[in-house]
Design a protein around this motif. Sequence first.
Motif, PDB file in Angstrom:
ATOM      1  N   ILE B  73      28.020  12.331  61.971  1.00 55.13           N
ATOM      2  CA  ILE B  73      26.760  11.685  61.949  1.00 55.13           C
ATOM      3  C   ILE B  73      26.691  10.564  61.577  1.00 55.13           C
ATOM      4  CG2 ILE B  73      24.660  12.051  61.680  1.00 55.13           C
ATOM      5  CD1 ILE B  73      24.513  15.169  61.379  1.00 55.13           C
ATOM      6  N   LEU B  75      24.194   7.449  61.337  1.00 56.85           N
ATOM      7  CA  LEU B  75      22.582   6.836  61.847  1.00 56.85           C
ATOM      8  C   LEU B  75      22.541   5.454  61.173  1.00 56.85           C
ATOM      9  CD1 LEU B  75      19.591   7.160  62.647  1.00 56.85           C
ATOM     10  CD2 LEU B  75      19.591   7.717  60.318  1.00 56.85           C
ATOM     11  N   CYS B  81      16.476  -0.786  64.305  1.00 61.26           N
ATOM     12  CA  CYS B  81      16.317   0.548  64.382  1.00 61.26           C
ATOM     13  C   CYS B  81      15.446   1.198  63.024  1.00 61.26           C
ATOM     14  CB  CYS B  81      17.559   1.372  63.744  1.00 61.26           C
ATOM     15  SG  CYS B  81      18.996   1.938  65.462  1.00 61.26           S
ATOM     16  N   ALA B  86      14.098   4.793  61.996  1.00 53.32           N
ATOM     17  CA  ALA B  86      14.930   5.233  61.352  1.00 53.32           C
ATOM     18  C   ALA B  86      15.323   5.929  60.181  1.00 53.32           C
ATOM     19  CB  ALA B  86      16.105   4.154  61.341  1.00 53.32           C
ATOM     20  N   LEU B  90      16.475   9.804  59.010  1.00 51.54           N
ATOM     21  CA  LEU B  90      16.887  10.037  58.490  1.00 51.54           C
ATOM     22  C   LEU B  90      16.315  11.063  57.089  1.00 51.54           C
ATOM     23  CD1 LEU B  90      19.246   9.705  56.824  1.00 51.54           C
ATOM     24  CD2 LEU B  90      17.963   8.112  54.958  1.00 51.54           C
ATOM     25  N   ILE B  93      17.171  14.253  59.498  1.00 50.87           N
ATOM     26  CA  ILE B  93      18.399  14.836  59.619  1.00 50.87           C
ATOM     27  C   ILE B  93      18.841  15.388  57.642  1.00 50.87           C
ATOM     28  CG2 ILE B  93      20.620  14.276  59.943  1.00 50.87           C
ATOM     29  CD1 ILE B  93      20.423  11.786  61.620  1.00 50.87           C
ATOM     30  N   THR B 114      24.951   6.720  56.894  1.00 50.20           N
ATOM     31  CA  THR B 114      24.217   5.496  57.838  1.00 50.20           C
ATOM     32  C   THR B 114      24.974   4.189  57.551  1.00 50.20           C
ATOM     33  OG1 THR B 114      23.615   4.253  55.276  1.00 50.20           O
ATOM     34  CG2 THR B 114      22.235   6.445  56.173  1.00 50.20           C
ATOM     35  N   MET B 127      21.569   7.469  66.300  1.00 51.36           N
ATOM     36  CA  MET B 127      22.777   7.728  65.407  1.00 51.36           C
ATOM     37  C   MET B 127      23.717   7.899  66.472  1.00 51.36           C
ATOM     38  SD  MET B 127      21.656  11.913  64.730  1.00 51.36           S
ATOM     39  CE  MET B 127      20.755  12.456  66.189  1.00 51.36           C
ATOM     40  N   THR B 142      15.102  14.883  68.115  1.00 56.99           N
ATOM     41  CA  THR B 142      16.544  14.951  66.349  1.00 56.99           C
ATOM     42  C   THR B 142      16.960  15.962  65.937  1.00 56.99           C
ATOM     43  OG1 THR B 142      15.956  12.884  65.953  1.00 56.99           O
ATOM     44  CG2 THR B 142      17.628  13.887  64.892  1.00 56.99           C
TER      45      THR B 142
END
Lengths: 213, 150
Positions: B73, B75, B81, B86, B90, B93, B114, B127, B142
């Motif tokens: 992943i 991101l 973003c 974002a 985050l 996630i 990231t 992402m 997400t």
Amino acid sequence: MSEFSLKIDGKDVAASDDMTILEAAQSAGIAIPTVCHHEKLEPFGGCRLCTVEAEAGGRTSLVAACIYPAQKDMAVKTRTPQIDKIRKVLTEQLLAYAPESEVLRGLAREYHADKDRFPKEPSFCILCGLCVRYCAEVKQKSAVGFVERGPNREISFVPEIAAKECWDCKECFPLCPTSALQAAYVLTRSLTSFKSTAQPEAGKQAATNTVPQ
Amino acid sequence: MDSSVIERIIDKHHGEAGSLIQILLDIQNELRWLPGAALEMVAEKLQVPMSRIQHTVTFYKAFSLVPKGRHEINLCMGTACHVRGATRILEMIETVTGLQPGETDADMKFSLDTVNCLGCCAIGPVMEIDEQHLGKLVPDRTAALLKKYD
């Protein structure tokens, strides 16, 4: 290879086209400060302390003397207020990494640099690359190299090579302008010594020799 | 580690030292990380010093010296973003996977990182999972998206 002359600080200096400004100046006995330069190594242009003012074809520019080729009819000035200021700030920045370095303290006196201008980040390494390049170019062992990038960049010994080659060499130690290398070396040795049981005596001897000042 | 994989990749690039980065990238794509033994093989076959290989693999973020999970992943935390939330993605996630950026979970399912811009700001927050771009994220969706991976 053609011979020609150029002016450095108003003095006529003979040079050839395979010479850098620094080499031409040194042949005429004109001093330009350097930290990352070594005569046995390829020019690196890392520290920029050798910055000079070069005038060629009616244009003036600030160039690093150790990598800039000497040209016919070029006029070079090695000390101007602008150059002094550049060297002062560079020295101040390097001193943030290696506050105790004798080489840098000498430069600080010469260019009136304030050793406390920037917050201290004493990594004791100014990344001049002298040890890295000496090991690769002269000794051709590449036992030490750069790792990471940007603010995290540092020198690192490859343990497998260092364990074999470094005991009897250590030629990079005196090159280091900040004595940081000794510290790095001791660290690597401590990491590898428990693995290598081959030369315990040599290891003990090295330990007494390599205590950083 | 299967050394024939490394040999095949090196042969594909004719064992040229100038192709070091391409060879490392191919190994990275194949194994999803660069094991020490692979780097030693590359150093020997290409006659490139180990210190230079270390310099290269630590310089580029595309290389990893630790194993990565099955799904990577990335991101985006770029400006566009970021202003579109974002940070909340985050957090979501992190809650779902239990990972902090830079980590891989114990069963090698996800690796979370990231990045600073994926270059498709119009569909932010965005992402990338396994090179597939997932845009216009909201925290709820997400979490649902992540559940589809195994």
